[in-house]
Design a protein around this motif. Structure first.
Motif, PDB file in Angstrom:
ATOM      1  N   ALA A  90       0.839  -1.212   0.000  1.00 21.73           N
ATOM      2  CA  ALA A  90       0.000   0.000   0.000  1.00 21.73           C
ATOM      3  C   ALA A  90       0.870   1.258   0.000  1.00 21.73           C
ATOM      4  O   ALA A  90       0.583   2.223  -0.732  1.00 21.73           O
ATOM      5  N   PHE A  91       1.958   1.252   0.790  1.00 18.46           N
ATOM      6  CA  PHE A  91       2.847   2.418   0.828  1.00 18.46           C
ATOM      7  C   PHE A  91       3.516   2.611  -0.533  1.00 18.46           C
ATOM      8  O   PHE A  91       3.546   3.724  -1.084  1.00 18.46           O
ATOM      9  N   ALA A  92       4.058   1.490  -1.086  1.00 18.71           N
ATOM     10  CA  ALA A  92       4.743   1.594  -2.386  1.00 18.71           C
ATOM     11  C   ALA A  92       3.784   2.102  -3.458  1.00 18.71           C
ATOM     12  O   ALA A  92       4.135   2.972  -4.268  1.00 18.71           O
ATOM     13  N   ALA A  93       2.553   1.574  -3.466  1.00 19.57           N
ATOM     14  CA  ALA A  93       1.582   1.987  -4.481  1.00 19.57           C
ATOM     15  C   ALA A  93       1.254   3.476  -4.333  1.00 19.57           C
ATOM     16  O   ALA A  93       1.184   4.207  -5.332  1.00 19.57           O
ATOM     17  N   ALA A  94       1.068   3.933  -3.102  1.00 14.74           N
ATOM     18  CA  ALA A  94       0.750   5.354  -2.885  1.00 14.74           C
ATOM     19  C   ALA A  94       1.900   6.233  -3.371  1.00 14.74           C
ATOM     20  O   ALA A  94       1.684   7.270  -4.021  1.00 14.74           O
ATOM     21  N   ARG A  95       3.141   5.805  -3.070  1.00 15.89           N
ATOM     22  CA  ARG A  95       4.304   6.580  -3.524  1.00 15.89           C
ATOM     23  C   ARG A  95       4.372   6.606  -5.055  1.00 15.89           C
ATOM     24  O   ARG A  95       4.615   7.637  -5.666  1.00 15.89           O
ATOM     25  N   LEU A  96       4.173   5.432  -5.681  1.00 18.92           N
ATOM     26  CA  LEU A  96       4.277   5.359  -7.152  1.00 18.92           C
ATOM     27  C   LEU A  96       3.198   6.215  -7.810  1.00 18.92           C
ATOM     28  O   LEU A  96       3.463   6.909  -8.803  1.00 18.92           O
ATOM     29  N   LEU A  97       1.984   6.214  -7.250  1.00 21.12           N
ATOM     30  CA  LEU A  97       0.906   7.015  -7.846  1.00 21.12           C
ATOM     31  C   LEU A  97       1.198   8.505  -7.680  1.00 21.12           C
ATOM     32  O   LEU A  97       0.904   9.310  -8.577  1.00 21.12           O
ATOM     33  N   ALA A  98       1.824   8.874  -6.557  1.00 24.73           N
ATOM     34  CA  ALA A  98       2.201  10.280  -6.364  1.00 24.73           C
ATOM     35  C   ALA A  98       3.306  10.661  -7.352  1.00 24.73           C
ATOM     36  O   ALA A  98       3.288  11.758  -7.937  1.00 24.73           O
ATOM     37  N   VAL A  99       4.264   9.755  -7.550  1.00 19.58           N
ATOM     38  CA  VAL A  99       5.339  10.016  -8.523  1.00 19.58           C
ATOM     39  C   VAL A  99       4.742  10.189  -9.920  1.00 19.58           C
ATOM     40  O   VAL A  99       5.081  11.126 -10.651  1.00 19.58           O
ATOM     41  N   ILE A 100       3.811   9.298 -10.289  1.00 20.26           N
ATOM     42  CA  ILE A 100       3.177   9.367 -11.615  1.00 20.26           C
ATOM     43  C   ILE A 100       2.469  10.713 -11.789  1.00 20.26           C
ATOM     44  O   ILE A 100       2.570  11.352 -12.840  1.00 20.26           O
ATOM     45  N   ASP A 101       1.773  11.158 -10.756  1.00 19.67           N
ATOM     46  CA  ASP A 101       1.062  12.437 -10.822  1.00 19.67           C
ATOM     47  C   ASP A 101       2.010  13.597 -11.108  1.00 19.67           C
ATOM     48  O   ASP A 101       1.635  14.563 -11.781  1.00 19.67           O
ATOM     49  N   GLY A 102       3.240  13.502 -10.575  1.00 21.87           N
ATOM     50  CA  GLY A 102       4.173  14.624 -10.695  1.00 21.87           C
ATOM     51  C   GLY A 102       5.124  14.525 -11.875  1.00 21.87           C
ATOM     52  O   GLY A 102       5.973  15.407 -12.059  1.00 21.87           O
ATOM     53  N   LEU A 103       5.023  13.456 -12.679  1.00 23.99           N
ATOM     54  CA  LEU A 103       5.987  13.269 -13.778  1.00 23.99           C
ATOM     55  C   LEU A 103       5.922  14.409 -14.790  1.00 23.99           C
ATOM     56  O   LEU A 103       4.840  14.874 -15.146  1.00 23.99           O
ATOM     57  N   GLN A 104       7.102  14.811 -15.257  1.00 21.68           N
ATOM     58  CA  GLN A 104       7.210  15.844 -16.295  1.00 21.68           C
ATOM     59  C   GLN A 104       7.656  15.188 -17.601  1.00 21.68           C
ATOM     60  O   GLN A 104       8.368  14.174 -17.565  1.00 21.68           O
ATOM     61  N   ASP A 119      10.694   7.493  -4.612  1.00 22.60           N
ATOM     62  CA  ASP A 119      10.866   8.799  -3.964  1.00 22.60           C
ATOM     63  C   ASP A 119      10.959   9.925  -4.993  1.00 22.60           C
ATOM     64  O   ASP A 119      11.254  11.071  -4.633  1.00 22.60           O
ATOM     65  N   GLY A 120      10.718   9.599  -6.271  1.00 23.08           N
ATOM     66  CA  GLY A 120      10.716  10.632  -7.311  1.00 23.08           C
ATOM     67  C   GLY A 120      12.081  10.898  -7.919  1.00 23.08           C
ATOM     68  O   GLY A 120      12.204  11.709  -8.832  1.00 23.08           O
ATOM     69  N   VAL A 121      13.121  10.216  -7.409  1.00 22.71           N
ATOM     70  CA  VAL A 121      14.484  10.451  -7.902  1.00 22.71           C
ATOM     71  C   VAL A 121      14.757   9.545  -9.101  1.00 22.71           C
ATOM     72  O   VAL A 121      14.417   8.354  -9.076  1.00 22.71           O
ATOM     73  N   VAL A 122      15.365  10.118 -10.147  1.00 22.70           N
ATOM     74  CA  VAL A 122      15.694   9.337 -11.348  1.00 22.70           C
ATOM     75  C   VAL A 122      16.869   8.407 -11.041  1.00 22.70           C
ATOM     76  O   VAL A 122      17.885   8.825 -10.474  1.00 22.70           O
ATOM     77  N   VAL A 123      16.722   7.125 -11.417  1.00 21.10           N
ATOM     78  CA  VAL A 123      17.778   6.121 -11.226  1.00 21.10           C
ATOM     79  C   VAL A 123      18.725   6.216 -12.420  1.00 21.10           C
ATOM     80  O   VAL A 123      18.260   6.319 -13.562  1.00 21.10           O
ATOM     81  N   PRO A 124      20.049   6.159 -12.194  1.00 24.63           N
ATOM     82  CA  PRO A 124      20.956   6.231 -13.351  1.00 24.63           C
ATOM     83  C   PRO A 124      20.705   5.083 -14.328  1.00 24.63           C
ATOM     84  O   PRO A 124      20.375   3.985 -13.887  1.00 24.63           O
TER      85      PRO A 124
END
Ligand SMILES: NC(=O)c1ccc[n+]([C@@H]2O[C@H](COP(=O)([O-])OP(=O)(O)OC[C@H]3O[C@@H](n4cnc5c(N)ncnc54)[C@H](OP(=O)(O)O)[C@@H]3O)[C@@H](O)[C@H]2O)c1
Length: 232
Positions: free
Chosen positions: A201-215, A226-231
């Motif tokens: 549930a935590f991972a899903a909430a984080r991923l959905l928040a990341v998706i919402d903020g994607l540029q 956590d929204g940070v780009v992985v190399p």
């Protein structure tokens, strides 16, 4: 996100939690939850249906049945079958099994669902893994899983480049969910530091928040929980 959202692999730990998270988001009109074991059914805003991502006819049929043009597709399928510790353990059949599920599967979903995505801002996301980063690999091992996710990350980068030409607001990303307490990670959880094993549930909430903020500038990248780009 708004409109129709699709989760492929909705029977999984993270996939199931993503469906729950999306059902809790009133901007989403219909959540399409697809999994190998599901039959077709509709209950309120939830539409379930079958899919086997290793069978192109099944993926094409699932695309045909979509109730509308999705603005969000998340591929949450995957498997870690052969955690080889050494190249001496490499087995061709096992390597191909990883590649079929972790690389070809999401690629087939892209082939059949990307052309059906809603115009305007839309996101196609495939769950990858930080261990698929070549630049970040210091520990070695897990050859087949790492290689299949690295190849997935390349497919996602290619998708991003290709769709940007006609659909600049269609974002394609690989996502790293963190280490999440699911059937996939259960055999490997012993070394995980305190507080670093996420609930689905935590991972899903984080991923959905990341998706919402994607540029659009992040299209083609692997982005972590956590929204940070992985190399790459
Ligand atoms: N858990 C973690 O710590 C972690 C960390 C990094 C990345 N990931 C990635 O996150 C994704 C989800 O993993 P999870 O932890 O949620 O694992 P999971 O609970 O084992 O879920 C895997 C899902 O893949 C589905 N699947 C397998 N083969 C399929 C096929 N041929 N066609 C359609 N669906 C198929 C499974 O369906 P069935 O129920 O039918 O088997 C299940 O829904 C994977 O890509 C994984 O690599 C997970």
């Amino acid at each position: 996100m708004s409109g129709v959202a699709v989760v492929v692999g909705a029977s999984g730990g993270i996939g199931g939690a993503l469906v729950e998270g999306l059902l809790g988001d009133e901007r989403i009109s219909t959540v399409v939850a697809l999994a190998r074991s599901f039959g077709s059914s509709v209950a309120g805003r939830l539409a379930r249906g079958p899919i086997d991502v290793t069978d192109e006819a099944s993926v094409a049929a699932a695309a045909e049945r979509l109730p509308g043009l999705p603005s969000l597709v998340i591929v949450a399928t995957g498997g870690l079958f052969e955690p080889e510790k050494t190249y001496r353990a490499l087995d061709p059949a096992a390597m191909l099994r990883s590649y079929a599920l972790n690389t070809v599967g999401p690629a087939l979903v892209a082939k059949h669902l990307l052309p059906r995505m809603a115009p305007g801002r839309a996101v196609f996301a495939a769950l990858s893994a930080r261990v698929g980063s070549i630049g970040d690999n210091r520990a070695g091992g897990w050859h087949s899983y790492r290689a299949s996710k690295a190849a997935l990350n390349m497919i996602v980068r290619n998708l991003a480049i290709e769709v940007a030409r006609k659909s600049p607001e269609l974002i394609c990303v690989a996502l790293h969910p963190g280490t999440v307490d699911t059937a996939l990670s259960r055999p490997f959880q012993r070394g995980v530091a305190e507080g670093k094993l996420f609930t689905p549930a935590f991972a899903a909430a984080r991923l959905l928040a990341v998706i919402d903020g994607l540029q659009p500038a992040q299209s083609g990248c692997q982005v972590a929980w956590d929204g940070v780009v992985v190399p790459p």
